[in-house]
Design a protein around this motif. Structure first.
Motif, PDB file in Angstrom:
ATOM      1  N   LEU A 263      18.617   4.944  -4.236  1.00 46.00           N
ATOM      2  CA  LEU A 263      18.025   3.623  -4.447  1.00 46.00           C
ATOM      3  C   LEU A 263      16.638   3.721  -5.062  1.00 46.00           C
ATOM      4  O   LEU A 263      16.265   2.899  -5.894  1.00 46.00           O
ATOM      5  CB  LEU A 263      17.961   2.867  -3.115  1.00 46.00           C
ATOM      6  N   SER A 264      15.853   4.696  -4.637  1.00 51.97           N
ATOM      7  CA  SER A 264      14.504   4.857  -5.181  1.00 51.97           C
ATOM      8  C   SER A 264      14.539   5.984  -6.207  1.00 51.97           C
ATOM      9  O   SER A 264      14.297   7.149  -5.882  1.00 51.97           O
ATOM     10  CB  SER A 264      13.512   5.170  -4.058  1.00 51.97           C
ATOM     11  N   ASN A 265      14.871   5.636  -7.439  1.00 54.13           N
ATOM     12  CA  ASN A 265      14.988   6.629  -8.502  1.00 54.13           C
ATOM     13  C   ASN A 265      13.600   7.106  -8.919  1.00 54.13           C
ATOM     14  O   ASN A 265      12.777   6.303  -9.377  1.00 54.13           O
ATOM     15  CB  ASN A 265      15.709   6.015  -9.702  1.00 54.13           C
ATOM     16  N   PRO A 266      13.295   8.409  -8.793  1.00 57.88           N
ATOM     17  CA  PRO A 266      11.952   8.890  -9.171  1.00 57.88           C
ATOM     18  C   PRO A 266      11.613   8.633 -10.628  1.00 57.88           C
ATOM     19  O   PRO A 266      10.447   8.431 -10.969  1.00 57.88           O
ATOM     20  CB  PRO A 266      12.024  10.399  -8.864  1.00 57.88           C
ATOM     21  N   ALA A 267      12.634   8.656 -11.499  1.00 56.79           N
ATOM     22  CA  ALA A 267      12.363   8.422 -12.918  1.00 56.79           C
ATOM     23  C   ALA A 267      11.879   7.012 -13.186  1.00 56.79           C
ATOM     24  O   ALA A 267      11.199   6.757 -14.187  1.00 56.79           O
ATOM     25  CB  ALA A 267      13.622   8.708 -13.735  1.00 56.79           C
ATOM     26  N   ALA A 268      12.227   6.077 -12.306  1.00 61.46           N
ATOM     27  CA  ALA A 268      11.811   4.680 -12.478  1.00 61.46           C
ATOM     28  C   ALA A 268      10.717   4.297 -11.490  1.00 61.46           C
ATOM     29  O   ALA A 268      10.407   3.116 -11.348  1.00 61.46           O
ATOM     30  CB  ALA A 268      13.011   3.755 -12.308  1.00 61.46           C
ATOM     31  N   THR A 269      10.135   5.287 -10.818  1.00 56.33           N
ATOM     32  CA  THR A 269       9.109   5.020  -9.815  1.00 56.33           C
ATOM     33  C   THR A 269       7.755   5.454 -10.346  1.00 56.33           C
ATOM     34  O   THR A 269       7.616   6.557 -10.882  1.00 56.33           O
ATOM     35  CB  THR A 269       9.416   5.776  -8.507  1.00 56.33           C
ATOM     36  N   ASP A 270       6.769   4.595 -10.202  1.00 57.54           N
ATOM     37  CA  ASP A 270       5.424   4.915 -10.660  1.00 57.54           C
ATOM     38  C   ASP A 270       4.552   5.327  -9.480  1.00 57.54           C
ATOM     39  O   ASP A 270       4.316   6.510  -9.252  1.00 57.54           O
ATOM     40  CB  ASP A 270       4.820   3.705 -11.379  1.00 57.54           C
ATOM     41  N   PHE A 271       4.093   4.380  -8.709  1.00 54.03           N
ATOM     42  CA  PHE A 271       3.265   4.681  -7.549  1.00 54.03           C
ATOM     43  C   PHE A 271       4.141   4.848  -6.308  1.00 54.03           C
ATOM     44  O   PHE A 271       5.138   4.151  -6.132  1.00 54.03           O
ATOM     45  CB  PHE A 271       2.243   3.567  -7.317  1.00 54.03           C
ATOM     46  N   VAL A 272       3.734   5.782  -5.448  1.00 54.33           N
ATOM     47  CA  VAL A 272       4.453   6.051  -4.203  1.00 54.33           C
ATOM     48  C   VAL A 272       3.448   6.098  -3.060  1.00 54.33           C
ATOM     49  O   VAL A 272       2.227   6.184  -3.265  1.00 54.33           O
ATOM     50  CB  VAL A 272       5.228   7.380  -4.276  1.00 54.33           C
ATOM     51  N   MET A 273       3.981   6.048  -1.836  1.00 54.61           N
ATOM     52  CA  MET A 273       3.165   6.124  -0.629  1.00 54.61           C
ATOM     53  C   MET A 273       3.538   7.370   0.149  1.00 54.61           C
ATOM     54  O   MET A 273       4.712   7.739   0.225  1.00 54.61           O
ATOM     55  CB  MET A 273       3.385   4.881   0.240  1.00 54.61           C
ATOM     56  N   ILE A 274       2.538   8.012   0.700  1.00 52.51           N
ATOM     57  CA  ILE A 274       2.747   9.163   1.561  1.00 52.51           C
ATOM     58  C   ILE A 274       2.540   8.692   2.994  1.00 52.51           C
ATOM     59  O   ILE A 274       1.448   8.224   3.347  1.00 52.51           O
ATOM     60  CB  ILE A 274       1.789  10.316   1.229  1.00 52.51           C
ATOM     61  N   GLU A 275       3.597   8.781   3.786  1.00 51.01           N
ATOM     62  CA  GLU A 275       3.554   8.298   5.160  1.00 51.01           C
ATOM     63  C   GLU A 275       3.365   9.462   6.129  1.00 51.01           C
ATOM     64  O   GLU A 275       3.712  10.610   5.820  1.00 51.01           O
ATOM     65  CB  GLU A 275       4.850   7.551   5.504  1.00 51.01           C
ATOM     66  N   PRO A 276       2.837   9.189   7.304  1.00 57.29           N
ATOM     67  CA  PRO A 276       2.743  10.251   8.312  1.00 57.29           C
ATOM     68  C   PRO A 276       4.122  10.631   8.837  1.00 57.29           C
ATOM     69  O   PRO A 276       5.065   9.838   8.755  1.00 57.29           O
ATOM     70  CB  PRO A 276       1.884   9.616   9.404  1.00 57.29           C
ATOM     71  N   ILE A 277       4.212  11.825   9.359  1.00 54.27           N
ATOM     72  CA  ILE A 277       5.473  12.254   9.964  1.00 54.27           C
ATOM     73  C   ILE A 277       5.782  11.351  11.144  1.00 54.27           C
ATOM     74  O   ILE A 277       4.912  11.011  11.936  1.00 54.27           O
ATOM     75  CB  ILE A 277       5.385  13.732  10.383  1.00 54.27           C
ATOM     76  N   PHE A 278       7.051  10.959  11.283  1.00 51.08           N
ATOM     77  CA  PHE A 278       7.446   9.970  12.275  1.00 51.08           C
ATOM     78  C   PHE A 278       7.134  10.452  13.693  1.00 51.08           C
ATOM     79  O   PHE A 278       6.488   9.751  14.477  1.00 51.08           O
ATOM     80  CB  PHE A 278       8.933   9.657  12.123  1.00 51.08           C
ATOM     81  N   GLU A 279       7.571  11.654  14.059  1.00 53.05           N
ATOM     82  CA  GLU A 279       7.311  12.217  15.385  1.00 53.05           C
ATOM     83  C   GLU A 279       6.820  13.651  15.220  1.00 53.05           C
ATOM     84  O   GLU A 279       7.597  14.620  15.295  1.00 53.05           O
ATOM     85  CB  GLU A 279       8.582  12.188  16.243  1.00 53.05           C
ATOM     86  N   PRO A 280       5.532  13.826  14.964  1.00 56.52           N
ATOM     87  CA  PRO A 280       5.015  15.189  14.749  1.00 56.52           C
ATOM     88  C   PRO A 280       5.192  16.080  15.967  1.00 56.52           C
ATOM     89  O   PRO A 280       5.353  17.287  15.821  1.00 56.52           O
ATOM     90  CB  PRO A 280       3.530  14.946  14.431  1.00 56.52           C
ATOM     91  N   GLU A 281       5.183  15.486  17.164  1.00 55.08           N
ATOM     92  CA  GLU A 281       5.380  16.306  18.356  1.00 55.08           C
ATOM     93  C   GLU A 281       6.758  16.952  18.357  1.00 55.08           C
ATOM     94  O   GLU A 281       6.922  18.116  18.754  1.00 55.08           O
ATOM     95  CB  GLU A 281       5.208  15.466  19.621  1.00 55.08           C
TER      96      GLU A 281
END
Length: 305
Positions: A263-281
Motif C-alpha cells: 500500500l505504501s509504495n516507496p517509489a511514490a512516497t516522498d516524506f516518511v515518519m520514523i516511529e519509536p519501537i512499539f515495545e522496546p522492552e
C-alpha cells in the motif's frame, strides 16, 4: 437572245407567291400581336380565361418536372443522409467509448476513495514520530530492497525503528549514520512482518518478494479465508511495529495465503515518519540470554555441575 423557258418562268412565279404569302402572314401576325397587346393593356381581364387554359394545358408537364425534381432531390438527399448517418454513428460510437472510459475511471475513483477512507481509519491513531525525513534513494541493481533516508542519529533515529508514510508501513531502520539512514523495505526478501486482516483476527506473515509485492503466509493452514481486496495491517506481535498500520492489499489468492500489493509504495512516497519501537522492552528481552536460577538439564537427563 433566246426567250426564257416556261419552266423557269413558273418557278419564279411560285417563289414570288411564296414570298408574298410570307409577308402577308408576317404582317397579319404583327397586326394581331399589336391588337392583343393593346387589348391586354386596355382590359387585362380579357385574357384570364386564355391564361388559365394555357396553365391547365401545361400543368401535366409541370407536374412531371416537379416529380422528377423531387425524386432526384430525394435520391441525393437519401445518399447524403446515408453518409451523414454513418458519420453520426461513428461520432456516437466514439462518444460511447469515451463515456465507457469515464465510467471506468469513476468506478476506479470510487474504489480508490473507499480504500483511502479505510486507510484513513487505520492511520487515525498515530503516535508522535521520532523524526521525519525524505526518501532520497533506493537500491536498483540488486535483489535486495533498501531505501535511504535523510535522517540519522542526530535526529534520534535508531536501528529497528519503523518507517511509515500516510499510506502505511514502508520498512524499518537497518543502519544509521550521522545524518542519513538505510531502510530495509518491506519488499526485501529478508523482510518479515507479522500482520493480521483488518476486519478480523486472521494472522499471517508478510514476506518481501523483491518484485514490489508481498507474500502473505497464513499461520493457521486449512481453508483459505482470504479474498481479493482484503487489507492487512500490522498485528503488533514481536513488539517492533505498533498494531494497526496498513501493510498490503490482497490481489491474488494462493494455497497458503495470498499475494499482496504494497500500500505504501516507496517509489511514490516522498516524506516518511520514523516511529519509536512499539515495545522496546520486548525487543531487549528477546536479545538477552536466558538466565535461570537452576541449571538447565542436558539432553542425557543429567544436570550440569
Amino acid at each position: 437572245m433566246a426567250p426564257p423557258s416556261a419552266q423557269t418562268s413558273g418557278s419564279n412565279k411560285k417563289a414570288q407567291l411564296g414570298r408574298f404569302a410570307g409577308y402577308v402572314f408576317a404582317s397579319a401576325g404583327a397586326v394581331i400581336g399589336a391588337l392583343l397587346l393593346i387589348i391586354s393593356l386596355w382590359r387585362p381581364e380579357a385574357f384570364y380565361g386564355l391564361r388559365s387554359m394555357a396553365t391547365d394545358a401545361a400543368a401535366p408537364a409541370g407536374e412531371a418536372g416537379a416529380v422528377t425534381r423531387s425524386g432526384s432531390r430525394s435520391f441525393f438527399e437519401a445518399i447524403a443522409g446515408y453518409y451523414d448517418a454513418g458519420n453520426k454513428n461513428a461520432e456516437l460510437e466514439r462518444e460511447n467509448q469515451v463515456a465507457r472510459v469515464r465510467l471506468a475511471e469513476m468506478r476506479a475513483l470510487e474504489q480508490e476513495n473507499a480504500r483511502l477512507k479505510a486507510l484513513l481509519d487505520l492511520t487515525n491513531n498515530e503516535i508522535e514520530p521520532v523524526a521525519t525525513g525524505r526518501l532520497i534513494g533506493s537500491s536498483a541493481a540488486s535483489i535486495r530492497r533498501f531505501g535511504y533516508l535523510s535522517a540519522g542519529r542526530r535526529d534520534g533515529v535508531e536501528v529497528g525503528m519503523p518507517v511509515t508514510s500516510p499510506m502505511g508501513l514502508v520498512g524499518r531502520i537497518l543502519e544509521t549514520g550521522r545524518s542519513t539512514s538505510r531502510v530495509l523495505l518491506l519488499t526485501d526478501p529478508e523482510s518479515i512482518v507479522p500482520v493480521r486482516r483488518a476486519t478480523d483476527d486472521v494472522v499471517a506473515f508478510a514476506e518481501g518478494r523483491a518484485d514490489g509485492s508481498l507474500r502473505i503466509r497464513l499461520i493457521n493452514l486449512g481453508i483459505n479465508p482470504l479474498e481479493a481486496g482484503d487489507i492487512f495491517v500490522t498485528s503488533g506481535a514481536g513488539g517492533l511495529f505498533r498494531p494497526g498500520v496498513a501493510v498490503a492489499m490482497v490481489t491474488e489468492i494462493t494455497d497458503d495465503g495470498a499475494i499482496g500489493q504494497l500500500l505504501s509504495n516507496p517509489a511514490a512516497t516522498d516524506f516518511v515518519m520514523i516511529e519509536p519501537i512499539f515495545e522496546p522492552e520486548a525487543i531487549e528481552a528477546f536479545d538477552r540470554p536466558l538466565l535461570t536460577e537452576r541449571p538447565v538439564e542436558d539432553s542425557g537427563g543429567g544436570s550440569a555441575d
